[in-house]
Design a protein around this motif. Structure first.
Motif, mmCIF file in Angstrom:
data_model
loop_
_atom_site.group_PDB
_atom_site.id
_atom_site.type_symbol
_atom_site.label_atom_id
_atom_site.label_comp_id
_atom_site.label_asym_id
_atom_site.label_seq_id
_atom_site.Cartn_x
_atom_site.Cartn_y
_atom_site.Cartn_z
ATOM 1 N N GLN A 72 -15.345 11.204 -4.953
ATOM 2 C CA GLN A 72 -15.274 9.754 -5.127
ATOM 3 C C GLN A 72 -13.825 9.269 -5.062
ATOM 4 O OE1 GLN A 72 -17.806 7.509 -5.267
ATOM 5 N NE2 GLN A 72 -16.167 6.014 -5.113
ATOM 6 N N ALA A 73 -12.927 9.993 -5.726
ATOM 7 C CA ALA A 73 -11.517 9.604 -5.710
ATOM 8 C C ALA A 73 -10.951 9.681 -4.294
ATOM 9 C CB ALA A 73 -10.707 10.493 -6.653
ATOM 10 N N ALA A 74 -11.327 10.713 -3.550
ATOM 11 C CA ALA A 74 -10.856 10.843 -2.168
ATOM 12 C C ALA A 74 -11.403 9.711 -1.305
ATOM 13 C CB ALA A 74 -11.268 12.189 -1.592
ATOM 14 N N ALA A 75 -12.671 9.352 -1.524
ATOM 15 C CA ALA A 75 -13.261 8.246 -0.764
ATOM 16 C C ALA A 75 -12.564 6.933 -1.101
ATOM 17 C CB ALA A 75 -14.753 8.147 -1.060
ATOM 18 N N ASN A 76 -12.243 6.735 -2.373
ATOM 19 C CA ASN A 76 -11.529 5.523 -2.779
ATOM 20 C C ASN A 76 -10.151 5.462 -2.136
ATOM 21 O OD1 ASN A 76 -13.672 4.732 -4.347
ATOM 22 N ND2 ASN A 76 -12.780 5.423 -6.268
ATOM 23 N N ASP A 77 -9.446 6.590 -2.142
ATOM 24 C CA ASP A 77 -8.118 6.639 -1.524
ATOM 25 C C ASP A 77 -8.209 6.332 -0.029
ATOM 26 O OD1 ASP A 77 -6.913 7.214 -3.903
ATOM 27 O OD2 ASP A 77 -6.630 9.349 -3.493
ATOM 28 N N ALA A 78 -9.195 6.916 0.642
ATOM 29 C CA ALA A 78 -9.357 6.692 2.083
ATOM 30 C C ALA A 78 -9.653 5.223 2.359
ATOM 31 C CB ALA A 78 -10.466 7.582 2.638
ATOM 32 N N HIS A 79 -10.480 4.629 1.509
ATOM 33 C CA HIS A 79 -10.818 3.220 1.681
ATOM 34 C C HIS A 79 -9.579 2.341 1.498
ATOM 35 C CE1 HIS A 79 -13.128 -0.457 1.642
ATOM 36 N NE2 HIS A 79 -12.608 -0.774 0.477
ATOM 37 N N GLN A 80 -8.785 2.650 0.485
ATOM 38 C CA GLN A 80 -7.574 1.869 0.236
ATOM 39 C C GLN A 80 -6.595 2.004 1.393
ATOM 40 O OE1 GLN A 80 -6.205 3.177 -3.572
ATOM 41 N NE2 GLN A 80 -7.774 2.040 -4.682
ATOM 42 N N TRP A 81 -6.458 3.207 1.936
ATOM 43 C CA TRP A 81 -5.540 3.405 3.061
ATOM 44 C C TRP A 81 -6.015 2.649 4.286
ATOM 45 C CZ3 TRP A 81 -0.745 4.888 3.004
ATOM 46 C CH2 TRP A 81 -0.287 5.667 1.969
ATOM 47 N N SER A 82 -7.341 2.652 4.528
ATOM 48 C CA SER A 82 -7.841 1.971 5.714
ATOM 49 C C SER A 82 -7.677 0.445 5.570
ATOM 50 C CB SER A 82 -9.299 2.333 5.968
ATOM 51 O OG SER A 82 -10.124 1.849 4.922
ATOM 52 N N ARG A 83 -7.812 -0.071 4.364
ATOM 53 C CA ARG A 83 -7.618 -1.497 4.148
ATOM 54 C C ARG A 83 -6.153 -1.893 4.297
ATOM 55 N NH1 ARG A 83 -10.510 -3.611 -1.146
ATOM 56 N NH2 ARG A 83 -8.464 -4.533 -1.162
ATOM 57 N N ALA A 84 -5.250 -0.978 3.937
ATOM 58 C CA ALA A 84 -3.815 -1.266 4.009
ATOM 59 C C ALA A 84 -3.329 -1.283 5.456
ATOM 60 C CB ALA A 84 -3.027 -0.238 3.212
ATOM 61 N N ALA A 85 -4.041 -0.584 6.319
ATOM 62 C CA ALA A 85 -3.598 -0.486 7.726
ATOM 63 C C ALA A 85 -3.884 -1.707 8.528
ATOM 64 C CB ALA A 85 -4.276 0.711 8.391
#
Length: 85
Positions: A72-85
């Motif tokens: 879940q934490a990895a998915a959250n991090d990936a989501h945050q990175w994709s939104r930041a891009a």
């Protein structure tokens, strides 16, 4: 060119270790004990990787709940990175 690739690989490796370190620091003592990770080694940062408790001869099972938290934490991090891009 080879030196540049090695530097890039090292940077990515350190980034992944730092992200894992942040996620591990969010876990409770019981959860860390379940997966065999030392809070003291986590406090030393990425240089103490792999943060494992020394082998005592006992096998500790990895709790499914802890694995779910990591995912879940990895998915959250990936989501945050994709939104930041």
């Amino acid at each position: 060119m080879k030196a540049l690739a090695m530097i890039y690989t090292s940077m990515i490796d350190n980034f992944l270790k730092a992200r894992t370190l942040r996620n591990l620091n969010k876990l409770s003592e019981t959860q860390l004990d379940d997966i065999g990770v030392s809070r003291e080694l986590l406090a030393q940062g990425i240089h103490a990787f792999p943060w494992r408790i020394q082998n005592t001869g006992l096998q500790q099972a990895t709790a499914p709940a802890v694995l779910a938290q990591f995912k879940q934490a990895a998915a959250n991090d990936a989501h945050q990175w994709s939104r930041a891009a």
